[in-house]
Design a protein around this motif. Structure first.
Motif, PDB file in Angstrom:
ATOM      1  N   ALA A  18      12.137 -11.810  -2.095  1.00 19.46           N
ATOM      2  CA  ALA A  18      11.903 -12.117  -3.416  1.00 19.46           C
ATOM      3  C   ALA A  18      10.856 -13.238  -3.605  1.00 19.46           C
ATOM      4  CB  ALA A  18      13.279 -12.501  -4.067  1.00 19.46           C
ATOM      5  N   ARG A  19      10.706 -14.153  -3.136  1.00 16.03           N
ATOM      6  CA  ARG A  19       9.863 -15.165  -3.187  1.00 16.03           C
ATOM      7  C   ARG A  19       8.477 -14.520  -2.883  1.00 16.03           C
ATOM      8  NH1 ARG A  19      10.277 -20.130  -4.753  1.00 16.03           N
ATOM      9  NH2 ARG A  19      12.497 -20.464  -4.848  1.00 16.03           N
ATOM     10  N   HIS A  20       8.365 -13.662  -1.673  1.00 20.06           N
ATOM     11  CA  HIS A  20       6.872 -13.341  -1.706  1.00 20.06           C
ATOM     12  C   HIS A  20       6.479 -12.282  -2.649  1.00 20.06           C
ATOM     13  CE1 HIS A  20       7.463 -13.777   3.184  1.00 20.06           C
ATOM     14  NE2 HIS A  20       6.785 -14.811   2.498  1.00 20.06           N
ATOM     15  N   ARG A 189       8.334  15.098  -2.751  1.00 17.49           N
ATOM     16  CA  ARG A 189       8.041  14.117  -4.000  1.00 17.49           C
ATOM     17  C   ARG A 189       8.742  12.745  -3.656  1.00 17.49           C
ATOM     18  NH1 ARG A 189       9.502  16.685  -9.445  1.00 17.49           N
ATOM     19  NH2 ARG A 189       7.696  15.394  -9.920  1.00 17.49           N
ATOM     20  N   ARG A 190       8.529  12.325  -2.425  1.00 21.95           N
ATOM     21  CA  ARG A 190       8.925  10.945  -2.033  1.00 21.95           C
ATOM     22  C   ARG A 190       7.627  10.062  -1.785  1.00 21.95           C
ATOM     23  NH1 ARG A 190      14.227  10.365  -1.007  1.00 21.95           N
ATOM     24  NH2 ARG A 190      13.842   8.194  -0.954  1.00 21.95           N
ATOM     25  N   ARG A 191       7.910   8.791  -1.774  1.00 23.46           N
ATOM     26  CA  ARG A 191       6.793   7.722  -1.685  1.00 23.46           C
ATOM     27  C   ARG A 191       7.499   6.508  -0.871  1.00 23.46           C
ATOM     28  NH1 ARG A 191       4.568   4.341  -6.506  1.00 23.46           N
ATOM     29  NH2 ARG A 191       3.217   3.131  -5.169  1.00 23.46           N
ATOM     30  N   ARG A 192       6.807   6.100   0.119  1.00 26.32           N
ATOM     31  CA  ARG A 192       7.451   4.930   0.715  1.00 26.32           C
ATOM     32  C   ARG A 192       6.425   3.821   0.788  1.00 26.32           C
ATOM     33  NH1 ARG A 192       9.715   3.769   6.428  1.00 26.32           N
ATOM     34  NH2 ARG A 192      11.878   4.361   5.582  1.00 26.32           N
ATOM     35  N   THR A 193       6.614   2.487   0.460  1.00 28.05           N
ATOM     36  CA  THR A 193       5.459   1.626   0.675  1.00 28.05           C
ATOM     37  C   THR A 193       6.002   0.584   1.560  1.00 28.05           C
ATOM     38  OG1 THR A 193       6.046   0.387  -1.445  1.00 28.05           O
ATOM     39  CG2 THR A 193       4.467   1.792  -1.657  1.00 28.05           C
ATOM     40  N   ILE A 194       5.226  -0.066   2.517  1.00 26.66           N
ATOM     41  CA  ILE A 194       5.687  -0.892   3.395  1.00 26.66           C
ATOM     42  C   ILE A 194       4.715  -2.201   3.425  1.00 26.66           C
ATOM     43  CG2 ILE A 194       5.983  -1.424   5.893  1.00 26.66           C
ATOM     44  CD1 ILE A 194       5.550   2.220   5.874  1.00 26.66           C
ATOM     45  N   LEU A 195       5.105  -3.090   2.674  1.00 28.31           N
ATOM     46  CA  LEU A 195       4.368  -4.600   2.604  1.00 28.31           C
ATOM     47  C   LEU A 195       4.565  -5.233   3.969  1.00 28.31           C
ATOM     48  CD1 LEU A 195       2.907  -6.414   0.855  1.00 28.31           C
ATOM     49  CD2 LEU A 195       4.991  -7.365   0.075  1.00 28.31           C
ATOM     50  N   ARG A 196       3.378  -5.582   4.568  1.00 26.34           N
ATOM     51  CA  ARG A 196       3.754  -6.675   5.651  1.00 26.34           C
ATOM     52  C   ARG A 196       3.056  -7.978   5.189  1.00 26.34           C
ATOM     53  NH1 ARG A 196       2.313  -1.694   7.594  1.00 26.34           N
ATOM     54  NH2 ARG A 196       3.828  -0.676   8.862  1.00 26.34           N
ATOM     55  N   CYS A 197       4.041  -8.896   5.314  1.00 28.65           N
ATOM     56  CA  CYS A 197       3.668 -10.257   4.855  1.00 28.65           C
ATOM     57  C   CYS A 197       3.987 -11.070   5.674  1.00 28.65           C
ATOM     58  CB  CYS A 197       4.232 -10.073   3.343  1.00 28.65           C
ATOM     59  SG  CYS A 197       3.752 -11.775   2.455  1.00 28.65           S
ATOM     60  N   TYR A 202       8.628  -5.227   4.408  1.00 30.36           N
ATOM     61  CA  TYR A 202       9.602  -5.005   3.172  1.00 30.36           C
ATOM     62  C   TYR A 202       9.174  -3.467   2.872  1.00 30.36           C
ATOM     63  CZ  TYR A 202       9.676 -10.262   3.290  1.00 30.36           C
ATOM     64  OH  TYR A 202       9.870 -11.355   3.648  1.00 30.36           O
ATOM     65  N   VAL A 203      10.155  -2.719   2.764  1.00 30.50           N
ATOM     66  CA  VAL A 203      10.012  -1.311   2.782  1.00 30.50           C
ATOM     67  C   VAL A 203      10.689  -0.889   1.276  1.00 30.50           C
ATOM     68  CG1 VAL A 203      10.710   1.165   3.450  1.00 30.50           C
ATOM     69  CG2 VAL A 203      10.195  -0.634   5.106  1.00 30.50           C
ATOM     70  N   SER A 204       9.755  -0.024   0.379  1.00 29.52           N
ATOM     71  CA  SER A 204      10.436   0.424  -0.823  1.00 29.52           C
ATOM     72  C   SER A 204      10.244   1.824  -0.889  1.00 29.52           C
ATOM     73  CB  SER A 204       9.606  -0.439  -1.914  1.00 29.52           C
ATOM     74  OG  SER A 204       9.687   0.280  -3.299  1.00 29.52           O
ATOM     75  N   GLU A 205      11.268   2.429  -1.197  1.00 29.72           N
ATOM     76  CA  GLU A 205      11.454   4.003  -1.226  1.00 29.72           C
ATOM     77  C   GLU A 205      11.272   4.429  -2.772  1.00 29.72           C
ATOM     78  OE1 GLU A 205      11.683   5.879   1.530  1.00 29.72           O
ATOM     79  OE2 GLU A 205      12.538   4.565   3.017  1.00 29.72           O
ATOM     80  N   ARG A 206      10.368   5.490  -2.977  1.00 27.41           N
ATOM     81  CA  ARG A 206      10.430   5.738  -4.564  1.00 27.41           C
ATOM     82  C   ARG A 206      10.365   7.338  -4.501  1.00 27.41           C
ATOM     83  NH1 ARG A 206       8.319   1.968  -8.417  1.00 27.41           N
ATOM     84  NH2 ARG A 206       8.369  -0.303  -7.418  1.00 27.41           N
ATOM     85  N   TYR A 207      10.238   7.717  -5.926  1.00 29.26           N
ATOM     86  CA  TYR A 207      10.261   9.122  -6.081  1.00 29.26           C
ATOM     87  C   TYR A 207       8.842   9.449  -6.925  1.00 29.26           C
ATOM     88  CZ  TYR A 207      15.138   9.460  -4.541  1.00 29.26           C
ATOM     89  OH  TYR A 207      16.149   9.847  -3.927  1.00 29.26           O
ATOM     90  N   LEU A 208       8.296  10.693  -6.593  1.00 21.76           N
ATOM     91  CA  LEU A 208       7.073  10.849  -7.451  1.00 21.76           C
ATOM     92  C   LEU A 208       7.802  11.488  -8.657  1.00 21.76           C
ATOM     93  CD1 LEU A 208       4.666  12.351  -4.817  1.00 21.76           C
ATOM     94  CD2 LEU A 208       4.862  10.095  -5.420  1.00 21.76           C
TER      95      LEU A 208
END
Ligand SMILES: C[S@@+](CC[C@H](N)C(=O)[O-])C[C@H]1O[C@@H](n2cnc3c(N)ncnc32)[C@H](O)[C@@H]1O
Length: 250
Positions: A18-20, A189-197, A202-208
């Motif tokens: 959350a802080r990042h 119709r899916r999308r996944r973002t991976i933030l490397r910090c 940190y992974v976020s799963e989303r829908y298109l």
């Protein structure tokens, strides 16, 4: 309740994540001018005394500018950790002296299922957050929103339109210590973002979700499109940020 933590991964909604997320996004002004414009052109000026309900407010990226513009805001999120970051911001001298802190109330709520005994002039759900939800949850959220809007009030929500030309996998550098990888499954119709910090992921799963999907869901809840603005995403190629204003005509 919706799970905001992808299985086996840290989440940007909790703890250090959350802080990042706050550090990376709190100066991002994406959508803010459009949201303030939409709030100014609400068709029914008799709603002026009502509050704005913000769903999934995070650490207040949009909350603070709305309050600075004079709107009273009930800011809600599922995560107590991000709400604590917002509460911290509101104790800063500038937030108190400018009157911003006095115009914001903070409350924990799940956007998919909430019951707040108040009608709002607007409900705000920015940053394509509605795309975290599956279609059934998305429709449940919109029904809940409609039940909390005064007649003539508006839902202001955004989605991230991902064009077919967007690569199935791409990585960009956000900061020297932060990389964002995106994986897109166009067919599913899916999308996944991976933030490397700083050595964490940190992974976020989303829908298109297309604007047409959202407009159909809105119509089912008697919310009708009144305004729409599209802007290319400044960071991700072939992504268009689409923000919609839909009015409650019941
Ligand atoms: C991408 S951030 C957006 C934050 C903020 N609205 C902005 O524009 O910067 C997504 C937020 O959605 C919240 N969230 C995820 N699922 C939720 C749910 N079911 N109900 C309420 N908030 C949720 C997360 O905790 C996180 O703060």
């Amino acid at each position: 309740m919706v799970e905001v933590r992808a299985a086996g991964h840290d989440s940007l909604s909790f703890g250090t994540g959350a802080r990042h997320d706050h550090e990376l996004t709190h100066r991002d002004d994406t959508e803010i001018a459009s949201i303030l414009d939409f709030l100014e052109i609400l068709p029914d000026q008799t709603l002026a005394g009502l509050r704005v309900l913000e769903l999934a407010c995070g650490s207040g990226r949009v909350t603070v500018p709305m309050a600075a513009a004079g709107h009273r805001v009930l800011a809600t999120d599922l995560s107590i950790d991000v709400l604590s970051l917002l509460a911290e911001r509101l104790t800063e001298r500038q937030a108190i002296q400018s009157g911003i802190a006095g115009r914001v109330e903070i409350q924990q709520a799940d956007m998919v299922s909430f019951d707040i005994k108040e009608s709002f002039k607007a409900v705000c759900l920015p940053m394509a957050t509605i795309t975290l939800l599956n279609p059934e949850q998305r429709r449940a959220t919109i029904r809940c929103v409609a039940a909390h809007l005064a007649i003539g009030g508006a839902l202001i929500a955004s989605i991230d339109r991902v064009l077919p030309a967007a690569a199935a996998t791409s990585t960009i550098r956000l900061r020297p210590d932060a990389y964002l990888t995106e994986e897109i499954d166009h067919a599913g119709r899916r999308r996944r973002t991976i933030l490397r910090c700083r050595d964490k992921e940190y992974v976020s799963e989303r829908y298109l979700v297309t604007p047409e999907d959202l407009v159909n869901d809105l119509k089912e809840a008697s919310l009708f499109l009144a305004a729409q603005r599209s802007t290319p995403d400044p960071v991700l190629p072939h992504h268009i940020s689409v923000i919609l204003g839909a009015v409650n005509r019941r």
